[in-house]
Motif scaffolding. Sequence first.
Motif, mmCIF file in Angstrom:
data_model
loop_
_atom_site.group_PDB
_atom_site.id
_atom_site.type_symbol
_atom_site.label_atom_id
_atom_site.label_comp_id
_atom_site.label_asym_id
_atom_site.label_seq_id
_atom_site.Cartn_x
_atom_site.Cartn_y
_atom_site.Cartn_z
ATOM 1 N N ILE A 1 -30.237 -14.715 13.877
ATOM 2 C CA ILE A 1 -29.220 -15.290 14.746
ATOM 3 C C ILE A 1 -28.065 -14.296 14.819
ATOM 4 N N VAL A 2 -27.573 -14.095 16.022
ATOM 5 C CA VAL A 2 -26.476 -13.159 16.267
ATOM 6 C C VAL A 2 -25.274 -13.981 16.710
ATOM 7 N N PHE A 3 -24.184 -13.834 15.985
ATOM 8 C CA PHE A 3 -22.986 -14.611 16.265
ATOM 9 C C PHE A 3 -21.763 -13.745 16.017
ATOM 10 N N THR A 4 -20.595 -14.280 16.295
ATOM 11 C CA THR A 4 -19.354 -13.552 16.088
ATOM 12 C C THR A 4 -18.687 -14.053 14.811
ATOM 13 N N ASP A 5 -18.343 -13.115 13.944
ATOM 14 C CA ASP A 5 -17.665 -13.437 12.695
ATOM 15 C C ASP A 5 -16.386 -12.613 12.629
ATOM 16 N N ARG A 6 -15.242 -13.277 12.724
ATOM 17 C CA ARG A 6 -13.938 -12.611 12.726
ATOM 18 C C ARG A 6 -13.874 -11.502 13.778
ATOM 19 N N ALA A 7 -14.293 -11.827 14.978
ATOM 20 C CA ALA A 7 -14.245 -10.944 16.150
ATOM 21 C C ALA A 7 -15.218 -9.776 16.073
ATOM 22 N N LEU A 8 -16.151 -9.811 15.138
ATOM 23 C CA LEU A 8 -17.165 -8.758 15.027
ATOM 24 C C LEU A 8 -18.555 -9.372 15.139
ATOM 25 N N PRO A 9 -19.513 -8.625 15.685
ATOM 26 C CA PRO A 9 -20.882 -9.153 15.743
ATOM 27 C C PRO A 9 -21.484 -9.242 14.344
ATOM 28 N N ALA A 10 -22.234 -10.297 14.121
ATOM 29 C CA ALA A 10 -22.913 -10.501 12.845
ATOM 30 C C ALA A 10 -24.350 -10.925 13.120
ATOM 31 N N VAL A 11 -25.265 -10.460 12.302
ATOM 32 C CA VAL A 11 -26.673 -10.815 12.416
ATOM 33 C C VAL A 11 -27.109 -11.363 11.066
ATOM 34 N N GLN A 12 -27.772 -12.509 11.110
ATOM 35 C CA GLN A 12 -28.225 -13.119 9.865
ATOM 36 C C GLN A 12 -29.669 -13.568 10.016
ATOM 37 N N PRO A 13 -30.533 -13.149 9.085
ATOM 38 C CA PRO A 13 -31.914 -13.651 9.130
ATOM 39 C C PRO A 13 -31.936 -15.111 8.687
ATOM 40 N N VAL A 14 -32.739 -15.914 9.370
ATOM 41 C CA VAL A 14 -32.837 -17.341 9.054
ATOM 42 C C VAL A 14 -34.276 -17.801 9.250
ATOM 43 N N ASN A 15 -34.651 -18.820 8.488
ATOM 44 C CA ASN A 15 -35.903 -19.482 8.842
ATOM 45 C C ASN A 15 -35.545 -20.599 9.809
ATOM 46 N N PHE A 16 -36.474 -20.943 10.683
ATOM 47 C CA PHE A 16 -36.180 -21.873 11.768
ATOM 48 C C PHE A 16 -37.449 -22.587 12.189
ATOM 49 N N PRO B 1 -26.439 -39.626 13.279
ATOM 50 C CA PRO B 1 -27.404 -39.973 12.228
ATOM 51 C C PRO B 1 -28.857 -39.995 12.701
ATOM 52 N N HIS B 2 -29.112 -40.524 13.911
ATOM 53 C CA HIS B 2 -30.503 -40.566 14.394
ATOM 54 C C HIS B 2 -31.045 -39.152 14.646
ATOM 55 N N GLU B 3 -30.185 -38.244 15.104
ATOM 56 C CA GLU B 3 -30.619 -36.863 15.334
ATOM 57 C C GLU B 3 -30.886 -36.154 14.002
ATOM 58 N N ILE B 4 -30.017 -36.353 13.028
ATOM 59 C CA ILE B 4 -30.219 -35.746 11.715
ATOM 60 C C ILE B 4 -31.497 -36.286 11.083
ATOM 61 N N GLN B 5 -31.752 -37.576 11.251
ATOM 62 C CA GLN B 5 -32.993 -38.164 10.726
ATOM 63 C C GLN B 5 -34.208 -37.489 11.360
ATOM 64 N N HIS B 6 -34.183 -37.316 12.687
ATOM 65 C CA HIS B 6 -35.289 -36.637 13.374
ATOM 66 C C HIS B 6 -35.456 -35.205 12.866
ATOM 67 N N LEU B 7 -34.362 -34.461 12.772
ATOM 68 C CA LEU B 7 -34.429 -33.064 12.344
ATOM 69 C C LEU B 7 -34.938 -32.941 10.910
ATOM 70 N N SER B 8 -34.624 -33.915 10.071
ATOM 71 C CA SER B 8 -35.085 -33.864 8.676
ATOM 72 C C SER B 8 -36.588 -34.050 8.561
ATOM 73 N N THR B 9 -37.238 -34.543 9.613
ATOM 74 C CA THR B 9 -38.698 -34.710 9.584
ATOM 75 C C THR B 9 -39.436 -33.459 10.051
ATOM 76 N N LEU B 10 -38.708 -32.485 10.590
ATOM 77 C CA LEU B 10 -39.338 -31.251 11.064
ATOM 78 C C LEU B 10 -39.775 -30.388 9.879
ATOM 79 N N PRO B 11 -40.787 -29.562 10.064
ATOM 80 C CA PRO B 11 -41.259 -28.696 8.963
ATOM 81 C C PRO B 11 -40.348 -27.486 8.753
ATOM 82 N N LEU B 12 -39.117 -27.761 8.372
ATOM 83 C CA LEU B 12 -38.119 -26.711 8.168
ATOM 84 C C LEU B 12 -37.593 -26.822 6.746
ATOM 85 N N HIS B 13 -38.012 -25.901 5.917
ATOM 86 C CA HIS B 13 -37.616 -25.905 4.510
ATOM 87 C C HIS B 13 -36.885 -24.604 4.224
ATOM 88 N N THR B 14 -35.686 -24.726 3.714
ATOM 89 C CA THR B 14 -34.877 -23.540 3.456
ATOM 90 C C THR B 14 -35.442 -22.747 2.283
#
Length: 183
Positions: free
Chosen positions: A66-81, A136-149
């Motif tokens: 994911i590429v985002f802005t951190d303190r006005a600078l570009p930042a890239v962070q690897p993530v599982n998704f 809450p209903h959206e968080i409940q749905h997302l918690s059922t997805l196969p996404l494990h940190t």
Amino acid sequence: MPTPGSFWYGPPTQGRSAATKRTFAPNILVEREGSLKGMKLDSAGLQILSRQECLALLASASIGRIVFTDRALPAVQPVNFVLDGQDIVIRTGIGSKLAAATSGAIVAFEADDFDPTTHTGWSVTAIGPARAAHEPHEIQHLSTLPLHTWAPDSRDHYILVRAEHITGRRLTSQDDEHDKREA
């Protein structure tokens, strides 16, 4: 002539200044001699993927950046998704730098898979707004997805990136293209 913040789509034409004799669009299509009939290639000879192909490839991957802005600078962070419809779902800690930086921001997301032995692979980039899940209903749905940190500690904060603009490229070996043409 393009104005700041606009894009010009198309090949260079006479009468344009040297600064505008290039294409700003990433998806200029060209026909190349020896390419598969109907396959769309970019100027570097990479296959241009459709939105549906891009989403299917994203769904097949588990690690991205994911590429985002951190303190006005570009930042890239690897993530599982995981992909949920057209939303890229990331799980992080509520007080994380990623959670703070992406809330309501436009971000980029990239996933890929390459084989260094065969020199083949693909890359997909999505751009869109990021938002935190609060209902809450959206968080409940997302918690059922196969996404494990993979990271330790609590990661009960979900970030969703809507893939509004998505592009992808595939690099195929010359042998693959030759075999498909012969078939």
